[in-house]
Design an enzyme around this catalytic site. Structure first.
Site, mmCIF file in Angstrom:
data_model
loop_
_atom_site.group_PDB
_atom_site.id
_atom_site.type_symbol
_atom_site.label_atom_id
_atom_site.label_comp_id
_atom_site.label_asym_id
_atom_site.label_seq_id
_atom_site.Cartn_x
_atom_site.Cartn_y
_atom_site.Cartn_z
ATOM 1 N N ASP A 101 0.847 -1.202 0.000
ATOM 2 C CA ASP A 101 0.000 0.000 0.000
ATOM 3 C C ASP A 101 0.882 1.250 0.000
ATOM 4 O O ASP A 101 0.381 2.376 -0.031
ATOM 5 C CB ASP A 101 -1.029 -0.004 1.139
ATOM 6 C CG ASP A 101 -0.413 -0.081 2.522
ATOM 7 O OD1 ASP A 101 0.831 -0.180 2.627
ATOM 8 O OD2 ASP A 101 -1.174 -0.051 3.510
ATOM 9 N N GLU A 129 9.418 -3.971 10.237
ATOM 10 C CA GLU A 129 9.838 -2.708 9.620
ATOM 11 C C GLU A 129 10.421 -1.781 10.686
ATOM 12 O O GLU A 129 9.792 -1.533 11.727
ATOM 13 C CB GLU A 129 8.632 -2.029 8.933
ATOM 14 C CG GLU A 129 9.003 -0.687 8.311
ATOM 15 C CD GLU A 129 7.972 -0.136 7.335
ATOM 16 O OE1 GLU A 129 6.992 -0.846 7.023
ATOM 17 O OE2 GLU A 129 8.153 1.010 6.884
#
Ligand code: KIV
Length: 264
Positions: free
Chosen positions: A44, A180
């Site tokens: 995304d 992340e």
């Protein structure tokens, strides 16, 4: 031979790393998969790099399905992972319906951002045959709760919690974990703690796989480059060369190096 979830598990068992790169259309999907990249992520992040937004929140299911269909057409054997966009998995029912749409569009696996609140949803997806990647650490869909794009898990309490969440999500059925922007030491602990393959971005060299956003590694993202990104275009001069160089650097563990890594 096409890459499957079993290929990623085998890499982990054999101590081999694997490469993941985002792509959003058929042409790049072909170049990326022909360069040997193991997993294509339709992230995304497209909300930022393609649409120009300052976050991923405006991305919809319609956008995601359009790009998954395009990537599936160009793909030549990589595993196709698709992000579930913001609020498309707020309830288990919504997650099942929306994940099914992404799978029908051509995804082989869906990715969800979150922690232990996702366990029931992940179990429901997994039991119904939908492979899941659970995204922990800096989860960009939570940017407004996190107060910015910041490294996560720097203090020991947060670190312990992230390890626990990774184990809970794996137990619920997550096939892959993605980390992340977490300190390399924590990413290494999580990679050891779970059997599932772990993909890192800004998570040091000790995860099982590495992912980057295509536009970042080609050096075409406007603005400041995050610390964990390497521009592979500068040393290769062609898109194909840059993607091949990234793949090789991941495979021989020369990327990421210290300069791309966060400390606790
Ligand atoms: O959306 C995306 O591209 C991602 C990567 C940054 C891991 O989630």
């Amino acid at each position: 031979m096409a890459v499957t979830i079993n290929t990623l598990r085998e890499y982990k068992r054999n101590g081999e790393t694997f490469s993941v790169l985002t792509a959003y259309d058929a042409a790049f999907a072909q170049v990326v998969s022909e360069a040997g990249i193991d997993v294509i992520l339709i992230g995304d992040s497209l909300g930022m790099v393609l649409q120009g937004h300052d976050s991923t929140l405006p991305v919809t299911m319609e956008h995601m399905c359009y790009h998954v269909r395009s990537v599936a057409k160009g793909n030549r054997g990589a595993l196709v992972m698709a992000d579930m966009p913001f609020m498309s998995y707020g309830t288990t029912t919504a997650a099942l319906d929306n994940a099914a749409e992404l799978m029908r569009a051509g995804a082989h696996m869906v990715k969800l951002e979150g922690t232990d609140w996702m366990t029931d949803t992940i179990a429901a997806l997994s039991e119904r045959g939908i492979p899941v990647c659970a995204h922990l650490g800096l989860t960009p869909q939570f940017v407004n709760k996190l107060g910015g794009y910041k490294v996560q898990g720097r203090d020991e309490k947060q670190a312990e919690m992230m390890i626990e969440h990774a184990c809970q999500l794996e137990a619920a059925g997550a096939d892959v974990i993605l980390l992340e922007c977490v300190p390399a030491v924590l990413a290494a602990r999580i990679t050891q703690a779970v059997k599932a393959p772990v993909i890192g971005i800004g998570a040091g060299a000790d995860t099982d796989g590495q992912v980057l956003v295509l536009h970042d590694m080609l050096g075409v993202t406007p603005g400041r480059r995050p610390k964990f990104v390497k521009n592979f275009m500068t040393e290769t001069g062609s898109v194909q060369g840059a993607i091949e160089a990234y793949h090789e650097a991941v495979k021989d563990r020369t990327f990421p190096s210290e300069e791309h890594t966060f400390k606790a």
